[in-house]
Structures are given as C-alpha cells and as structure tokens.
Design a protein around this motif. Sequence first.
Motif, PDB file in Angstrom:
ATOM      1  N   LEU A  43       4.575 -38.800  -1.575  1.00 34.44           N
ATOM      2  CA  LEU A  43       4.324 -40.126  -1.010  1.00 34.44           C
ATOM      3  C   LEU A  43       5.536 -41.033  -1.209  1.00 34.44           C
ATOM      4  O   LEU A  43       5.922 -41.785  -0.306  1.00 34.44           O
ATOM      5  N   GLN A  46       8.082 -40.187   1.413  1.00 34.34           N
ATOM      6  CA  GLN A  46       7.733 -40.751   2.711  1.00 34.34           C
ATOM      7  C   GLN A  46       8.045 -42.245   2.757  1.00 34.34           C
ATOM      8  O   GLN A  46       8.635 -42.742   3.732  1.00 34.34           O
ATOM      9  N   PRO A 259       4.453 -48.774   6.423  1.00 36.77           N
ATOM     10  CA  PRO A 259       3.394 -47.773   6.259  1.00 36.77           C
ATOM     11  C   PRO A 259       2.050 -48.347   6.669  1.00 36.77           C
ATOM     12  O   PRO A 259       1.750 -49.519   6.426  1.00 36.77           O
ATOM     13  N   ILE A 286      -0.330 -42.950   6.455  1.00 34.23           N
ATOM     14  CA  ILE A 286      -0.736 -42.423   5.151  1.00 34.23           C
ATOM     15  C   ILE A 286      -2.256 -42.282   5.206  1.00 34.23           C
ATOM     16  O   ILE A 286      -2.969 -43.277   5.396  1.00 34.23           O
ATOM     17  N   VAL A 328      -0.158 -46.222  -3.140  1.00 30.04           N
ATOM     18  CA  VAL A 328       1.041 -46.507  -2.345  1.00 30.04           C
ATOM     19  C   VAL A 328       1.976 -47.432  -3.118  1.00 30.04           C
ATOM     20  O   VAL A 328       3.198 -47.215  -3.163  1.00 30.04           O
TER      21      VAL A 328
END
Length: 349
Positions: A43, A46, A259, A286, A328
């Motif tokens: 994550l 990304q 995101p 996500i 996140v």
Amino acid sequence: MTAETTWQAPAISALDPAVAAAIRAGIDGKAKPRGSLGRIEDLSTQLGMIAHPSSAKFERAVLLVFAGDHGITEEGVSQYPSTVTAAMVATYLAGRASANAFAAAANVGIRVVDAGVAAELPAHPGLIRRKIRPGTANSARQPAMSDREVSVALTTGHDIAVAEIDAGNDILALGEMGIGNSASSALLAHRLAPAPLDDCIGMGAGQNEPGMARKRAAIHKAANRSDAQAPIDVMREFGGLEIAMMAGAVLGAASRRRPVIIDGFICSVAALAAVRLAPAARDYCIFAHRSAEKGHQAVLASLEAQPLLDLGMRLGEGTGALLAVPLVRAASRLLSDVADLEDVLAGRL
C-alpha cells in the motif's frame, strides 16, 4: 451510436511502474526488517507512486456517501421500501448512522450527496444537492436512465471529487445508500465484469427465500430486456444514479492523482464502471474490504483487487472504507516518518 461517443473521461495518468522499484527500495531501507510490514508495504508503494514526484503525506480524508433510489424496487427486490433511502440520509445528516460512528472514530468528515433520492430533502450543511431525477426508472421494464442522465451523473461525480480535493482533502472514501441498489449492481457486475448473473445476486439489505426468488426473477427480467455491453450503455439500462455518480468520483480522484478508497459491492461496481471507461483509474483505487455480498468476489476478481480487510461486512454506507482510512494514513506515514536503517545505525535521528 453508443453514449461513449458523447461523453469523454478526464485525462488520467497511469502510474509509472519504473517508479515502484525506487519506492520499494526506500521502504526496504527503513528501520525494520525487509517485508516485515506485509501488505502495508504494498500500500505504501502504491501511495508513493500516486504522490510521485511529490513526497506529500496523505492525511485529510472525507467520506462521500452517494444516495439514490431505484425503480426496480417496484418488482419487490428489497424487503424495505424506497422511503428508507431518504430516512437514512436524514440519519447521516443527524450524525446517528453507523457511518457517522465509524467516521468519528477515524477522524473523517462526511458529506452526503443526493444523486437521485425519490424525495425532496431539506437543505443541510452536510448535504450536497445534485439530484438528477427522483430515482431511476424500473430497469426490469425500461432503461433506468437516459444517455444524458448518465453523462450528467458521471460529470457531477467527477466535479464533486475535484471540489473536495481542492478543499484540501487528499484521501477520498466512497459510500452509498439506495434501496434496491444491490439489484442494480448485480446487473452492472454481470455485464461489466463480466460474470454469470446468478453469481452476482445476493441478499442486499436482507431477504427471505420468497424475497430472493422475486429479486432473482426481476433481475433476470431486466437482463433479458437489454443486451447492453458498453459501460455507459450498461449504466443507462440498469441504473443507479448514485452508482454512476460514484464512478465519476473515482475518475475525478484519479484525474487529480489522489487515492480513492472503495467500500464494498456497490462501490466496487462503480469503480469497475470507472475502470472500464478509463483503465488508468484502477491505479488510484484502494479496495477497503471483502464484502459478504455474493457478487463482490466476481467484481474484485475482474479488477484483480485484493482488499485490505475481510470482516464479513455488507452494510455499505462507506463503513468498510472508513475502517481502511487509518491503514492508508499509516502506509503514507511509513514513507514520510520512519527513519532509514542506515541513519539509525549512524545515530543520525
């Protein structure tokens, strides 16, 4: 001529895979054993690719709950009447829904978007009034929307997302509310994944066996009415206004390199529609959790998505997306706040 010739997706830059190696090397060099944070490291990678070339932290989050009604409820696809949609919008705005409780726990703001609720909603500071029409038509009998209504929904969702980003939010989370929207989503998933229709039909907000029989019959009736395959055509035929608007929001977030956290089945169907319209949008999604709703697995498989959480949830409202927000933020802070191992060893802290 299909509607794709009259509506254009925004420009979206695909993430550069060449950047991933450098970001991953930086994560490997942090003060921790290599790979010890598991999928959080994926994550982080990304998020680093999304932020590149900036090193900005992703911190301030907002949940956008898109609400709309569905004409297919006339066929008995839900145990609940359409009036529940407006009642739940009032509950969000009063701060008393599950989504509000989870948002408070995660320090996330909530905005509710009236995409097509079949009631007049009073003005409220937390309500974005963008009603296109008071609910879709009954897709078991006719197209749920017009080409123009699909285009307006997509454009409106895009513009709402961009406005939230311009207001300082750098993480967008999506949620939805709409009695009958699991039926509409089953039809969209069937055509856009694609996947066998029966694999996409689930309990939704709750059904007994006679109710499930009615729901399956209505959904098959709608599917047999139209052979639409192209994304905008499928949205036109099978609806919902809130789903199309969420698809636009995904595109808006991706166009601004932010995101977007996708909730469960219905939100994932909206993301699927967005990705079918603009494949590069997939890089910015996500996926928060694996819903217990039957069709979600088919949608996740079509998007090659591995959700962060698996909690057996199927409420919607963005509840799963809210639970993913702290992950996140943590993954973003791994990039910005954690010392490099060589600095630790050299005493440069």
